[in-house]
Design an enzyme around this catalytic site. Structure first.
Site, PDB file in Angstrom:
ATOM      1  N   SER A 175      32.933  39.944  38.201  1.00 44.60           N
ATOM      2  CA  SER A 175      33.689  41.142  38.592  1.00 44.60           C
ATOM      3  C   SER A 175      35.205  40.978  38.522  1.00 44.60           C
ATOM      4  O   SER A 175      35.940  41.947  38.746  1.00 44.60           O
ATOM      5  CB  SER A 175      33.296  41.582  40.008  1.00 44.60           C
ATOM      6  OG  SER A 175      32.056  42.259  39.987  1.00 44.60           O
ATOM      7  N   LYS A 179      36.985  43.525  36.446  1.00 44.68           N
ATOM      8  CA  LYS A 179      37.489  44.821  36.905  1.00 44.68           C
ATOM      9  C   LYS A 179      39.007  44.851  37.049  1.00 44.68           C
ATOM     10  O   LYS A 179      39.588  45.923  37.195  1.00 44.68           O
ATOM     11  CB  LYS A 179      36.791  45.209  38.206  1.00 44.68           C
ATOM     12  CG  LYS A 179      35.280  45.399  38.035  1.00 44.68           C
ATOM     13  CD  LYS A 179      34.633  45.897  39.306  1.00 44.68           C
ATOM     14  CE  LYS A 179      33.136  46.112  39.107  1.00 44.68           C
ATOM     15  NZ  LYS A 179      32.339  44.897  39.354  1.00 44.68           N
ATOM     16  N   SER A 236      34.448  46.494  44.560  1.00 43.63           N
ATOM     17  CA  SER A 236      33.977  46.034  43.246  1.00 43.63           C
ATOM     18  C   SER A 236      32.856  46.922  42.722  1.00 43.63           C
ATOM     19  O   SER A 236      31.854  46.444  42.191  1.00 43.63           O
ATOM     20  CB  SER A 236      33.512  44.574  43.339  1.00 43.63           C
ATOM     21  OG  SER A 236      33.494  43.982  42.064  1.00 43.63           O
ATOM     22  N   LYS A 296      40.976  39.602  43.596  1.00 43.29           N
ATOM     23  CA  LYS A 296      39.759  40.226  43.050  1.00 43.29           C
ATOM     24  C   LYS A 296      38.725  39.143  42.870  1.00 43.29           C
ATOM     25  O   LYS A 296      38.946  38.171  42.157  1.00 43.29           O
ATOM     26  CB  LYS A 296      40.036  40.912  41.713  1.00 43.29           C
ATOM     27  CG  LYS A 296      38.793  41.602  41.145  1.00 43.29           C
ATOM     28  CD  LYS A 296      38.416  42.811  42.000  1.00 43.29           C
ATOM     29  CE  LYS A 296      36.995  43.308  41.731  1.00 43.29           C
ATOM     30  NZ  LYS A 296      35.984  42.462  42.415  1.00 43.29           N
TER      31      LYS A 296
END
Length: 496
Positions: free
Chosen positions: A262, A265, A334, A445
Site C-alpha cells: 500500500s 498509494k 489505505s 504511509k
C-alpha cells in the site's frame, strides 16, 4: 495765513475715546474669562466604546475623567441609565447636563456598545476513558460540557479532532458517532468550540483514551518493552535520505526490486492530484471543473474490491462522497475502494489512474518501477525500489495539497455517506508512532502484503531539516509494529 485752532475739548474727546472702548473690551474679556472659568467642561472628542453590561454612570464617569472635564455634578438626560441592552450591538445617542459652581452645560454624546467577551466553555472533566464495554461514556462526557455567553446566553457546541488538518467542526451527535469508529487502545485529543452571534469564539481541549477491555496493546507496553522492540531492527530493505542536503545517509538494498504494497498509494494520490490540477470537466459533473469539494456518487463497479484482501475505507457503490473524501480515504485508512472510486471519477475507469501513475514514474526517472494497479495489491508486475520511492517523495512532498493529506492523522468526511453519518479516517501508522513515543515523523504511509511484509514510508523533520525513511520487509509481530519500530531505530541511529 493764520492756522486754525481746534478746540481743546474736541482734541480730548478724539484722543480719549478709543481708550474708553479698549478699557470696555478689556472688562468684557475679563468678565467672559471669569464666566468661562465658572462653566463646567465636558468633552467628548471621539466615539466611545462601552462593553455589554456596563452601567452608563460608570462609563460616563470614566469618560469625564479621561477627558479632563471639570464639573460638580453630571447627569444623564434623554437616556435610560440602567444596564446597556444586550439584545444587539446598538449605537446610543444622548446628552448630559454638567453643573459647576451653579452653572450648567448640556453636551451631546454617542456610545457604541460592543461585545468583546468570548463565550465561556465549562466542563466537569477534561479527559475520559472510552471503552467498548460502555460506548455511552463519551455521551456522558459531552453532557457535562456547556457553553454560555454574556450576550447570547447558552450556546450550541461543536467539536473537532485536534489532529485534523481539515478543520470542519461536528455537532455533538456527529462527533459521538465519529469517535466510536476510532481504533481502540489509543489516545485522541479533541476540542469543543463555541461561537457567539458577534463572531467571538472559545475552545476547550479534552483527551479521550479508547480501550478494548484489556487486550495487549501498544498503550499497555512499558518503556522498557518499547525500547526493546525499537532496538530489534528487522527490515530487509531500508533507507534514510537527507532531503535538505540531497544525500543518502543510510541504505540497505537501495536499488533492489521490492513490492510496495500500500505504499503504492503515495503515487495513487500524487497522480490523482496531477489530474485534478489539470481542471478536468467530466460528463458526470455536467462538464464543470472537478475540485476537492465536488460531490460524486460512487459507481457500484468498485464493490468487488471488498471481497479481496485489500484494506478499505468503507466506501460502496451509490455512496455520495466528496473528491476530498476519496483522497483522504486512500491515504489514511489505505482504502482500495477509495482508490478505485477516485480513478473512476477522474479518468472514467479503474485503469485510467494506473496509466497516469506509470506516466509520472517515467517522467520522474523511476526506472525500477511499474504499477499494475492503484491499490497496492500484490502482482508480480507491480514493483518499485527504495531509490524510486525516495524519488517519488522528493517530487510529491513539494505539493501543498499532498503534504496536507499525507501528514493528516485524523480526517472526518465532508459527506455523511455511511448511514447518514460522517465517517472518520485515521492514519494508524502515525498513531502508533506517536504512541511509541515518536514526535519527529510528520507524515507516513504504511503497507502490508505477504510478499512485502510490514512496510512504511515516513517523512521526518528535525530543526527544519527534512528526511525520508523507507523500510520494507520488516518482520511481522503480534502488534503489527515492526515497520514502526524499525523506522524509530533508524531515526535514533542516523537522525537524532
Amino acid at each position: 495765513m493764520e492756522a486754525v485752532k481746534r478746540p481743546r475739548g474736541v482734541r480730548y474727546r478724539l484722543k480719549k475715546g478709543p481708550k474708553i472702548v479698549m478699557i470696555g473690551v478689556l472688562f468684557l474679556l475679563v468678565g467672559f474669562t471669569f464666566y468661562q472659568s465658572q462653566q463646567p467642561k465636558v468633552r467628548f472628542n471621539e466615539e466611545k466604546i462601552v462593553e455589554y453590561g456596563d452601567r452608563f454612570e460608570d462609563a460616563i464617569a470614566s469618560i469625564v475623567n479621561q477627558d479632563k472635564s471639570r464639573f460638580d455634578s453630571v447627569e444623564v438626560v434623554s437616556m435610560d441609565t440602567s444596564a446597556i441592552s444586550t439584545e444587539e450591538t446598538p449605537t446610543f445617542e444622548g446628552s448630559i447636563v454638567a453643573t459647576f459652581k451653579g452653572n450648567t452645560k448640556t453636551v451631546n454624546f454617542q456610545f457604541s456598545v460592543k461585545d468583546t467577551q468570548a463565550p465561556v466553555i465549562v466542563s466537569d472533566v477534561t479527559s475520559i476513558d472510552f471503552s467498548d464495554a460502555n460506548p455511552f461514556e463519551l455521551t456522558t462526557l459531552l453532557e457535562t460540557v456547556s457553553a454560555s455567553d454574556p450576550v447570547d446566553g447558552p450556546l450550541t457546541l461543536t467539536y473537532s479532532f485536534d489532529d485534523m488538518k481539515e478543520t470542519r467542526k461536528l455537532t455533538a451527535e456527529e462527533f459521538s458517532l465519529a469517535v466510536r469508529q476510532l481504533v481502540y487502545n489509543r489516545s485522541y485529543a479533541f476540542s469543543a468550540h463555541a461561537t457567539d452571534s458577534n463572531g467571538l469564539s472559545s475552545s476547550k481541549h479534552f483527551d479521550v483514551t479508547i480501550t478494548d477491555g484489556g487486550m495487549k496493546s501498544v498503550s499497555s507496553l512499558s518503556e522498557e518493552e518499547k525500547l526493546a522492540l525499537i532496538n530489534d531492527f528487522t527490515a530487509k530493505y531500508s533507507t534514510v535520505y537527507d532531503v535538505t542536503n540531497d544525500s543518502v545517509i543510510h541504505e540497505s538494498g537501495y536499488d533492489s526490486k521490492i513490492y510496495p504494497a500500500s505504499m503504492t498509494k503515495m503515487m495513487t494520490v500524487y497522480a490523482a492530484l496531477s489530474i485534478l490540477e489539470s481542471n478536468i470537466t467530466p460528463a458526470w459533473n455536467n462538464k464543470e471543473v472537478v475540485t476537492l469539494d465536488t460531490v460524486y456518487t460512487v459507481p457500484t463497479t468498485i464493490d468487488y474490491i471488498h471481497a479481496s484482501d485489500a484494506s478499505n475505507a468503507g466506501i460502496w457503490g451509490n455512496d455520495v462522497v466528496s473528491i476530498r473524501d476519496l483522497f483522504y480515504g486512500i491515504m489514511l485508512p489505505s482504502g482500495a475502494d477509495a482508490a478505485l472510486a477516485l480513478s473512476e471519477a477522474l479518468t472514467g475507469s479503474s485503469d485510467g489512474l494506473v496509466n497516469k501513475m506509470n506516466e509520472i514514474a517515467s517522467e520522474l526517472g523511476m526506472t525500477r518501477t511499474h504499477f499494475a494497479n492503484a491499490t497496492g495489491l500484490h502482482d508480480n508486475n507491480h514493483y518499485t525500489s527504495m531509490k524510486d520511492l525516495v524519488t517519488l517523495l522528493k517530487s510529491a512532498w513539494q505539493n501543498d495539497a499532498y503534504r496536507l493529506i499525507m501528514s493528516s492523522k485524523v480526517y472526518v468526511t465532508d459527506q455523511p455517506y455511511v448511514n447518514g453519518r460522517h465517517d472518520v479516517f485515521e492514519s494508524s501508522s502515525l498513531s502508533m508512532l506517536n504512541m511509541m513515543g515518536d514526535d519527529l515523523v510528520v507524515a507516513s504511509k504504511s503497507g502490508f502484503t505477504d510478499e512485502s511484509a510490514r512496510s512504511l514510508a515516513s517523512v521526518v523533520i528535525v530543526d527544519e531539516a527534512v528526511y525520508f525513511i523507507v523500510v520494507n520487509q520488516s518482520n511481522q509481530d503480534g502488534l503489527g509494529l515492526s515497520a514502526v519500530t524499525d523506522t524509530m531505530y533508524l531515526i535514533n541511529q542516523y537522525i537524532k
